[in-house]
Design a protein around this motif. Structure first.
Motif, PDB file in Angstrom:
ATOM      1  N   LEU A  68       0.863  -1.220  -0.043  1.00  0.00           N
ATOM      2  CA  LEU A  68       0.017   0.019  -0.042  1.00  0.00           C
ATOM      3  C   LEU A  68       0.938   1.305  -0.094  1.00  0.00           C
ATOM      4  O   LEU A  68       0.299   2.363  -0.133  1.00  0.00           O
ATOM      5  CB  LEU A  68      -0.917   0.096   1.390  1.00  0.00           C
ATOM      6  CG  LEU A  68      -1.802  -1.008   1.415  1.00  0.00           C
ATOM      7  CD1 LEU A  68      -2.720  -1.090   2.422  1.00  0.00           C
ATOM      8  CD2 LEU A  68      -2.884  -0.895   0.324  1.00  0.00           C
ATOM      9  N   GLY A  69       2.235   0.990   0.206  1.00  0.00           N
ATOM     10  CA  GLY A  69       2.732   2.258   0.199  1.00  0.00           C
ATOM     11  C   GLY A  69       2.926   2.955   1.711  1.00  0.00           C
ATOM     12  O   GLY A  69       2.685   2.078   2.630  1.00  0.00           O
ATOM     13  N   MET A  70       3.119   4.351   1.565  1.00  0.00           N
ATOM     14  CA  MET A  70       3.106   5.097   3.033  1.00  0.00           C
ATOM     15  C   MET A  70       1.618   5.144   3.485  1.00  0.00           C
ATOM     16  O   MET A  70       0.805   5.575   2.945  1.00  0.00           O
ATOM     17  CB  MET A  70       3.488   6.435   2.797  1.00  0.00           C
ATOM     18  CG  MET A  70       3.694   7.153   3.995  1.00  0.00           C
ATOM     19  SD  MET A  70       5.348   7.055   4.789  1.00  0.00           S
ATOM     20  CE  MET A  70       5.601   8.461   3.864  1.00  0.00           C
ATOM     21  N   VAL A  71       1.514   4.477   4.884  1.00  0.00           N
ATOM     22  CA  VAL A  71       0.202   4.517   5.414  1.00  0.00           C
ATOM     23  C   VAL A  71       0.276   5.585   6.600  1.00  0.00           C
ATOM     24  O   VAL A  71       1.142   5.332   7.454  1.00  0.00           O
ATOM     25  CB  VAL A  71      -0.173   3.007   5.762  1.00  0.00           C
ATOM     26  CG1 VAL A  71      -1.372   3.212   6.689  1.00  0.00           C
ATOM     27  CG2 VAL A  71      -0.144   2.326   4.769  1.00  0.00           C
ATOM     28  N   GLY A  72      -0.558   6.436   6.767  1.00  0.00           N
ATOM     29  CA  GLY A  72      -0.688   7.092   7.845  1.00  0.00           C
ATOM     30  C   GLY A  72      -1.215   6.631   9.151  1.00  0.00           C
ATOM     31  O   GLY A  72      -1.957   5.726   9.004  1.00  0.00           O
ATOM     32  N   PRO A  73      -1.102   7.359  10.343  1.00  0.00           N
ATOM     33  CA  PRO A  73      -1.268   6.712  11.733  1.00  0.00           C
ATOM     34  C   PRO A  73      -3.189   6.717  11.756  1.00  0.00           C
ATOM     35  O   PRO A  73      -3.405   5.633  12.534  1.00  0.00           O
ATOM     36  CB  PRO A  73      -0.786   7.654  12.638  1.00  0.00           C
ATOM     37  CG  PRO A  73      -0.325   8.918  12.061  1.00  0.00           C
ATOM     38  CD  PRO A  73      -0.196   8.534  10.557  1.00  0.00           C
ATOM     39  N   ASP A  74      -3.512   7.696  11.108  1.00  0.00           N
ATOM     40  CA  ASP A  74      -5.189   7.564  11.381  1.00  0.00           C
ATOM     41  C   ASP A  74      -5.901   5.990  10.734  1.00  0.00           C
ATOM     42  O   ASP A  74      -6.708   5.755  11.074  1.00  0.00           O
ATOM     43  CB  ASP A  74      -5.737   8.841  10.599  1.00  0.00           C
ATOM     44  CG  ASP A  74      -5.332   9.903  11.220  1.00  0.00           C
ATOM     45  OD1 ASP A  74      -5.381   9.853  12.305  1.00  0.00           O
ATOM     46  OD2 ASP A  74      -5.535  11.025  10.587  1.00  0.00           O
ATOM     47  N   ARG A  75      -4.760   5.413   9.843  1.00  0.00           N
ATOM     48  CA  ARG A  75      -5.496   4.532   9.363  1.00  0.00           C
ATOM     49  C   ARG A  75      -4.925   2.915  10.225  1.00  0.00           C
ATOM     50  O   ARG A  75      -5.689   1.958  10.059  1.00  0.00           O
ATOM     51  CB  ARG A  75      -4.899   4.135   7.747  1.00  0.00           C
ATOM     52  CG  ARG A  75      -5.744   4.808   6.753  1.00  0.00           C
ATOM     53  CD  ARG A  75      -4.921   5.197   5.678  1.00  0.00           C
ATOM     54  NE  ARG A  75      -4.892   4.164   4.550  1.00  0.00           N
ATOM     55  CZ  ARG A  75      -3.997   4.130   3.676  1.00  0.00           C
ATOM     56  NH1 ARG A  75      -3.166   5.197   3.233  1.00  0.00           N
ATOM     57  NH2 ARG A  75      -4.117   3.208   2.700  1.00  0.00           N
TER      58      ARG A  75
END
Ligand code: C2E
Ligand code: CA
Ligand code: CA
Ligand code: CA
Length: 279
Positions: free
Chosen positions: A68-75
């Motif tokens: 998925l590549g870069m995943v942010g903390p909200d996810r």
């Protein structure tokens, strides 16, 4: 109308499937991700509003997911909270943050503060203080350069334990900030109960500060209240010069937001902070 409703339903359910699919994709790999070193701390500068100097940074987790590549903390933070991974992940973030503070001493950046987010589980578990004691002992960093951000919602889940924890943190010289101030349903009485250093005004109040008189009043009153209680104030989500000017006019101490810097890699932050040092 019937076919329209049906079409909507199909669209909605396809969307749900995509969300469920992503969640499963994240959940399945989350534990492995920690073992395989796929997490990284990004740093977002925090600015002294009077001098404009970079005084430190907030550490924000990022996950380099192989598909998925870069995943942010909200996810992934909500999933990590549910599954319990937030405990080892939170420990990892703290260890990494203290390593950075240790490293900065050798780079002429020894004055910079680093703020780390704590989850509710970390606050209410028993591992946090022993870990911090070990990290402080191993590195000998100045505990006052480490700040822990706790949301009022997390702190109010168990006010008595939180009071004890915050007191223990401050007894060690570690700084404590209340994050997302004003967004919970808690009463202001905890400001008296908890030992704090800083209040962090949520970006939801900062966003419309110039156009919404209610938001302007809330922010202005929050700064006044904090100062009257001997606390410092930082505003998050500052995106425009007009917002920064308003906050400076209200004597807000510090700010953080895209106007000054986005969250960036450690190397980029170190360059930014060193450049700010030499001008
Ligand atoms: P937060 O603590 O409220 O962090 C601020 C969030 O606002 C960050 O999103 C940051 O990138 C974003 N932001 C900063 N400046 C601006 C701005 O000017 N405009 C806008 N629109 N946004 C801005 P991010 O990095 O996606 O983090 C989201 C949340 O994830 C954080 O909210 C925090 O609650 C949580 N989180 C991040 N790292 C950690 C961690 O290590 N541990 C725990 N427990 N939670 C974390
Ligand atoms: Ca935060
Ligand atoms: Ca926040
Ligand atoms: Ca926030």
């Amino acid at each position: 109308a019937k076919s329209c409703g049906r079409g909507n339903f199909q669209f909605f359910s396809a969307e749900m499937n995509a969300a469920t699919h992503e969640r499963l994709l994240l959940e399945n790999r989350l534990w492995q991700a920690l073992e395989q070193d796929e997490f990284e701390l990004f740093l977002q500068a925090q600015i002294d509003l009077r001098s404009g100097a970079v005084i430190g940074a907030e550490a924000l987790l990022r996950w380099h997911h192989p598909e998925l590549g870069m995943v942010g903390p909200d996810r992934f933070i909500p999933i990590a909270e549910e599954s319990g991974l937030i405990l080892p992940l939170g420990d990892w973030a703290l260890r990494r943050a203290v390593q950075l503070l240790d490293r900065w001493r050798g780079l002429g950046l020894g004055h910079l503060r680093l703020a780390v987010n704590l989850s509710a589980r970390q606050c209410h578990g028993t591992g946090l203080l022993p870990l911090l004691d070990r990290l402080l002992r191993e590195t000998g960093i100045d505990p006052a350069l480490l700040e822990l951000e706790i949301t009022e919602t997390a702190a109010m889940q168990d006010p008595e334990r939180s009071r004890e924890l915050l007191q223990q943190l401050r007894a060690r010289g570690i700084k404590v900030a209340i994050d997302d101030f004003g967004t919970g349903y808690s009463s202001l009485s905890y400001l008296k109960l908890f030992e704090l250093d800083r209040i962090k005004i949520d970006r939801g109040f900062v966003k419309d500060i110039e156009t919404d008189p209610d938001d302007a009043a809330i922010v202005s009153a929050t700064i006044g209240l904090a100062h009257a209680l001997g606390l410092e104030v930082i505003a998050e989500g500052v995106e425009t010069q007009a917002q920064a000017d308003f906050l400076r006019g209200k004597r807000c101490d510090e700010a953080q937001g895209y106007l000054f810097a986005r969250p960036v890699t450690v190397a980029e932050f170190e360059m930014l902070a060193s450049a700010a040092e030499t001008v």
